[in-house]
Design an enzyme around this catalytic site. Structure first.
Site, PDB file in Angstrom:
ATOM      1  N   TYR A 159      33.381  97.663  25.095  1.00 44.10           N
ATOM      2  CA  TYR A 159      34.184  97.326  23.914  1.00 44.10           C
ATOM      3  C   TYR A 159      33.473  97.913  22.714  1.00 44.10           C
ATOM      4  O   TYR A 159      32.234  97.979  22.686  1.00 44.10           O
ATOM      5  CB  TYR A 159      34.279  95.800  23.784  1.00 44.10           C
ATOM      6  CG  TYR A 159      35.422  95.283  22.928  1.00 44.10           C
ATOM      7  CD1 TYR A 159      36.596  94.831  23.505  1.00 44.10           C
ATOM      8  CD2 TYR A 159      35.324  95.237  21.537  1.00 44.10           C
ATOM      9  CE1 TYR A 159      37.645  94.331  22.739  1.00 44.10           C
ATOM     10  CE2 TYR A 159      36.364  94.752  20.757  1.00 44.10           C
ATOM     11  CZ  TYR A 159      37.517  94.292  21.365  1.00 44.10           C
ATOM     12  OH  TYR A 159      38.548  93.805  20.596  1.00 44.10           O
ATOM     13  N   GLY A 161      31.905  80.244   9.965  1.00 49.46           N
ATOM     14  CA  GLY A 161      33.284  80.656  10.179  1.00 49.46           C
ATOM     15  C   GLY A 161      33.956  81.031   8.883  1.00 49.46           C
ATOM     16  O   GLY A 161      33.311  81.150   7.834  1.00 49.46           O
ATOM     17  N   ALA A 187      34.577  77.087   7.380  1.00 50.22           N
ATOM     18  CA  ALA A 187      33.578  76.041   7.593  1.00 50.22           C
ATOM     19  C   ALA A 187      32.388  76.631   8.329  1.00 50.22           C
ATOM     20  O   ALA A 187      32.458  77.724   8.890  1.00 50.22           O
ATOM     21  CB  ALA A 187      34.170  74.874   8.378  1.00 50.22           C
ATOM     22  N   THR A 225      43.038  79.693  15.625  1.00 50.21           N
ATOM     23  CA  THR A 225      44.106  80.319  14.848  1.00 50.21           C
ATOM     24  C   THR A 225      44.739  81.452  15.648  1.00 50.21           C
ATOM     25  O   THR A 225      45.963  81.590  15.710  1.00 50.21           O
ATOM     26  CB  THR A 225      43.553  80.861  13.522  1.00 50.21           C
ATOM     27  OG1 THR A 225      42.936  79.792  12.800  1.00 50.21           O
ATOM     28  CG2 THR A 225      44.665  81.448  12.678  1.00 50.21           C
ATOM     29  N   ALA A 268      31.590  88.290  16.061  1.00 54.28           N
ATOM     30  CA  ALA A 268      30.399  87.623  16.582  1.00 54.28           C
ATOM     31  C   ALA A 268      30.756  86.386  17.392  1.00 54.28           C
ATOM     32  O   ALA A 268      30.079  86.062  18.383  1.00 54.28           O
ATOM     33  CB  ALA A 268      29.470  87.252  15.425  1.00 54.28           C
ATOM     34  N   ASP A 269      31.822  85.680  16.992  1.00 55.30           N
ATOM     35  CA  ASP A 269      32.213  84.480  17.726  1.00 55.30           C
ATOM     36  C   ASP A 269      32.746  84.822  19.111  1.00 55.30           C
ATOM     37  O   ASP A 269      32.445  84.121  20.092  1.00 55.30           O
ATOM     38  CB  ASP A 269      33.244  83.679  16.929  1.00 55.30           C
ATOM     39  CG  ASP A 269      34.438  84.511  16.472  1.00 55.30           C
ATOM     40  OD1 ASP A 269      34.341  85.760  16.490  1.00 55.30           O
ATOM     41  OD2 ASP A 269      35.460  83.908  16.088  1.00 55.30           O
TER      42      ASP A 269
END
Length: 244
Positions: free
Chosen positions: A88, A10, A13, A120, A95-96
């Protein structure tokens, strides 16, 4: 029998999962650039397959470690095949986000899906029962809404949402309460609107909630949902199995 390594890098982290026979066995959280810590974590193990995914620029050291510790490895990229059809622009799809919808579809096939990732930012992703990713929307997350009101106004205080009760007055009787009620009710209404749109479709449907604020949001929305905190990791494992 398979023993897989999943590395999800990420922004701040790195999340590392050991997956045995498609079930998550353990999850570790490593600081930002995970190189040395990742090396120590995986050193005692030999994996059948491994995947590395990053929401930003890849960590070359981490990629090298992933390649070296498994019989077969996959570096997640914009050209990596996935078990969904996409409506899309893949070049702009994180990627997440992609892993989350793959994970949801693998858990609930033949189901109209709304996947909500509450971090977030809050992302809303739609997957059809036929396995087509129909697209998604991005909205400010819970903490970001409170922070924006504080930063972009002259005198509004910063509210810490971590201590807020799910039971919020309909209207505030102080500035702090007014901010809290406005943000929470606004966000709950936003989420419920997406859920209502999903349930208006014919056939079986499900709402999947993941992300750091998932447990709190589950208590403030009125619609039934399913919480899967490790949806991205499950999706990355599914992508790994699909390709290797």
């Amino acid at each position: 029998m398979s023993f897989n390594l999943i590395v999800d890098q990420g922004n701040s982290a790195c999340k590392v999962a050991f997956v045995r026979n498609n079930s998550i066995e353990s999850i570790s959280f490593l600081p930002g650039k995970a190189g040395q810590a990742l090396s120590h974590l995986v050193a005692p193990h030999r994996f059948d397959k491994a995947i590395y995914s990053s929401v930003g620029l890849p960590d070359e050291e981490a990629e090298a470690i992933v390649r070296s510790c498994a019989a077969a490895s996959l570096m997640m990229g914009t050209e990596t095949p996935v078990p969904l059809r996409l409506q899309y622009d893949r070049r702009t799809l994180g990627a997440d986000r992609l892993a989350a919808v793959v994970g949801a579809h693998s858990l609930y096939p033949n189901t109209e899906l709304l996947v909500i990732d509450a971090g977030t930012a809050i992302t809303y992703e739609r997957v059809s029962a036929e396995g087509i990713y129909l697209g998604g929307n991005i909205s400010p997350g819970l903490h970001l809404r409170f922070k924006a009101l504080h930063l972009f106004t002259g005198r509004l205080p910063l509210i810490d949402p971590s201590g807020i009760s799910p039971k919020i007055a309909e209207y505030g009787s102080s500035t702090e309460e007014a901010i809290t009620a406005g943000v929470i009710h606004g966000l709950a209404g936003e989420i419920d609107r997406y859920i209502d749109d999903l349930h208006a479709k014919e056939g079986r449907s499900a709402v999947i909630l993941t992300g750091g604020d998932a447990n709190y949001l589950a208590r403030i929305i009125r619609s039934g949902i399913l919480i899967h905190p490790d949806l991205v990791l499950l999706g990355l494992n599914r992508i790994l199995e699909y390709n290797v």
